[in-house]
Enzyme design. Structure first.
Site, PDB file in Angstrom:
ATOM      1  N   HIS A 137       0.798  -1.077  -0.142  1.00 28.39           N
ATOM      2  CA  HIS A 137       0.055  -0.098  -0.034  1.00 28.39           C
ATOM      3  C   HIS A 137       0.761   1.270  -0.072  1.00 28.39           C
ATOM      4  CE1 HIS A 137      -3.650  -2.508   0.852  1.00 28.39           C
ATOM      5  NE2 HIS A 137      -3.192  -2.931   1.604  1.00 28.39           N
TER       6      HIS A 137
HETATM    7 ZN   LIG Z   1      -3.692  -6.870   3.992  1.00 30.08          ZN
END
Ligand SMILES: [Zn+2]
Length: 376
Positions: A137
Site C-alpha cells: 500500500h
Molecule cells: Zn492485507
C-alpha cells in the site's frame, strides 16, 4: 559472497523484525517474520548457507520511487519519536493506523533493501523468499495501510532496470494491491493481478478496473473457500499468466486471507496459498515471494514457513517437530482467539482444507477475465 541461486532458493531475513512492533494495540503488534524464520529453522529446513541478511536500502535506492521530503519526514519521526502536525497531514505519519514507532524508517528500509536485493539476485534466474517484504500500500509520498515504503514496487523496478520486459505481480493479500497497481499504471511490462476481499479497504480493485490495461482484479466475496480460490487460479489467473509468458513473477503472499485472520473475512486454508505458489513457481525462471498482511501470528508464521517448504520441494510432515511446536507455543496473541488457541496451531503447519461450493459470483469473475485476451 552471496549464495548461488542456480543451486537452490535463498531466504532473506533480518533480526530487526524480531522485537519491532507498531505498538501493543496495533494489529502489527505480533511477530511474523521472526516466527517464520524460527519455524523454518526448527523444522530443520534452513541451510545457513542459503540465509542472507537483508541490507537497509540506501537513500539513492529509495528515491527511485519515494519523494525526498517524505523520506526525510520518516527519518525525523524515527529520530524524535514524534511527528509534527505538518508531517502528519502531508505524509500520513502518525495517522490512519500508520503509527510512529521505534524503527519507523529502518524497518521499512530493511524490507525494501531485502526485496531489492532479492530482485537483483534473481536477474539471471532463481527463487528468493523474503517474508519481510510485501508492503503493497506504500505511496511515493505518504504512508498508507500500515505501509511506509513500497518494497514490491522498488523490487520490480530492479527487474525493469535489468532489462526484463514481462513481469507478473501476483497479490494474494486480502486487501487490494493498490500501491503497486497504481505505480505501474500504463506500464506494459508489468501485469499486476490482485485477488482480494470485495468491499474491504482500500475499496479499489473492482473487477472492471484494468488500470490502463495491465491490471486484473479479482474481488472475492466474504467466506471465499479453497475450492473457490482454486477455481479462480485455474480458470483465470494461471491462463492469464501463461498468455503473458512472464520472465519473472513477484508474489505478494500476505496471509490475511486465511480463515483465522482478524482483519478480513475470507475463509482460506494455507493449502490454497501453497498450491498457488507451487503452480506459479513453475511458470517463470525468476521468482520472488514476500509476506504482506497477516495479523494472526500463528497462521501467518505457519503459512510463510510453508512457502519455504513449497519453494524447496520439501514435503510438509503432518506434525510439527518438538522445536517448531515450542516456537508456536511461545507466541503471544492479544486477541480473543489468542487466549485459547486451538491445538492445531501448535502441532501442525498445514491447515485442514476448507473446501466448499464454488459460488456463481466466483464463476462470473473468472469468466469476465477470460472474455478478453491480454492484447485486446
Ligand atoms: Zn492485507
Amino acid at each position: 559472497m552471496l549464495p548461488d541461486l542456480r543451486r537452490a532458493p535463498v531466504y532473506i531475513g533480518n533480526e530487526i523484525y524480531r522485537h519491532s512492533t507498531y505498538g501493543a494495540k496495533h494489529p502489527l503488534a505480533v511477530p511474523r517474520v521472526s516466527t517464520c524464520t524460527d519455524l523454518i529453522g526448527a523444522m530443520g529446513w534452513m541451510d545457513p548457507a542459503r540465509f542472507v541478511v537483508a541490507p537497509m536500502a540506501t537513500d539513492a535506492q529509495l528515491l527511485r520511487f519515494h519523494h525526498p521530503d517524505y523520506l526525510a519526514a520518516l527519518k525525523r519521526a524515527e529520530a524524535t519519536q514524534s511527528v509534527s502536525e505538518a508531517d502528519r497531514a502531508r505524509f500520513r505519519i502518525g495517522a490512519d493506523g500508520n503509527p510512529v514507532y521505534a524503527e519507523i524508517f529502518r524497518r521499512p528500509a530493511t524490507s525494501a533493501g531485502g526485496v531489492m536485493l532479492a530482485c537483483r539476485m534473481t536477474r539471471e534466474g532463481g527463487v528468493v523468499h523474503c517474508p519481510g517484504g510485501g508492503t503493497h500500500h506504500g505511496r511515493p509520498d505518504r504512508a498508507s495501510g500500515f505501509c511506509y515504503l513500497n518494497d514490491p514496487v522498488l523490487g520490480i523496478l530492479e527487474w525493469l532496470e535489468a532489462g526484463l520486459t514481462r513481469i507478473v505481480y501476483l497479490d494474494l493479500d486480502a486487501h487490494h494491491g493498490d500501491g503497486v497497481q497504481d505505480a505501474f499504471h500504463d506500464e506494459p511490462r508489468v501485469l499486476t493481478i490482485s485477488i482480494h476481499e470485495a468491499g474491504r479497504w482500500p475499496h479499489t480493485g473492482l473487477a472492471e478496473d484494468r488500470a490502463g490495461g495491465m491490471a486484473r482484479n479479482f474481488p472475492v466475496p466474504q467466506g471465499c473457500n479453497d475450492s473457490e480460490f482454486r477455481w479462480l487460479l485455474h480458470e483465470a489467473i494461471l491462463p492469464l499468466i501463461d498468455a503473458f509468458a512472464p520472465e519473472a513473477i513477484f508474489v505478494q503472499g500476505g496471509a490475511d486471507a486465511l480463515e483465522e485472520d482478524p482483519l478480513a473475512r475470507l475463509g482460506l486454508s494455507n493449502n490454497a496459498h501453497w498450491h498457488a505458489l507451487a503452480e506459479v513457481a513453475r511458470r517463470a525462471p525468476r521468482l520472488v515471494v514476500t509476506g504482506g498482511g497477516g495479523y494472526n501470528p500463528y497462521t501467518t508464521g505457519r503459512c510463510w514457513a510453508g512457502y519455504w517448504a513449497v519453494l524447496n520441494g520439501i514435503p510438509i510432515p503432518p506434525r510439527t517437530t518438538p522445536k517448531a511446536e515450542a516456537v508456536l507455543r511461545a507466541l503471544r496473541y492479544n486477541r480473543a482467539a489468542g487466549r485459547n488457541p486451538p491445538e492445531h496451531w501448535f502441532t501442525t503447519l498445514r491447515d485442514a482444507p476448507r473446501e466448499g461450493i464454488v459460488r456463481d459470483e466466483i464463476r462470473r469473475l473468472a469468466a469476465l477475465h477470460m472474455k478478453e485476451s491480454l492484447t485486446a
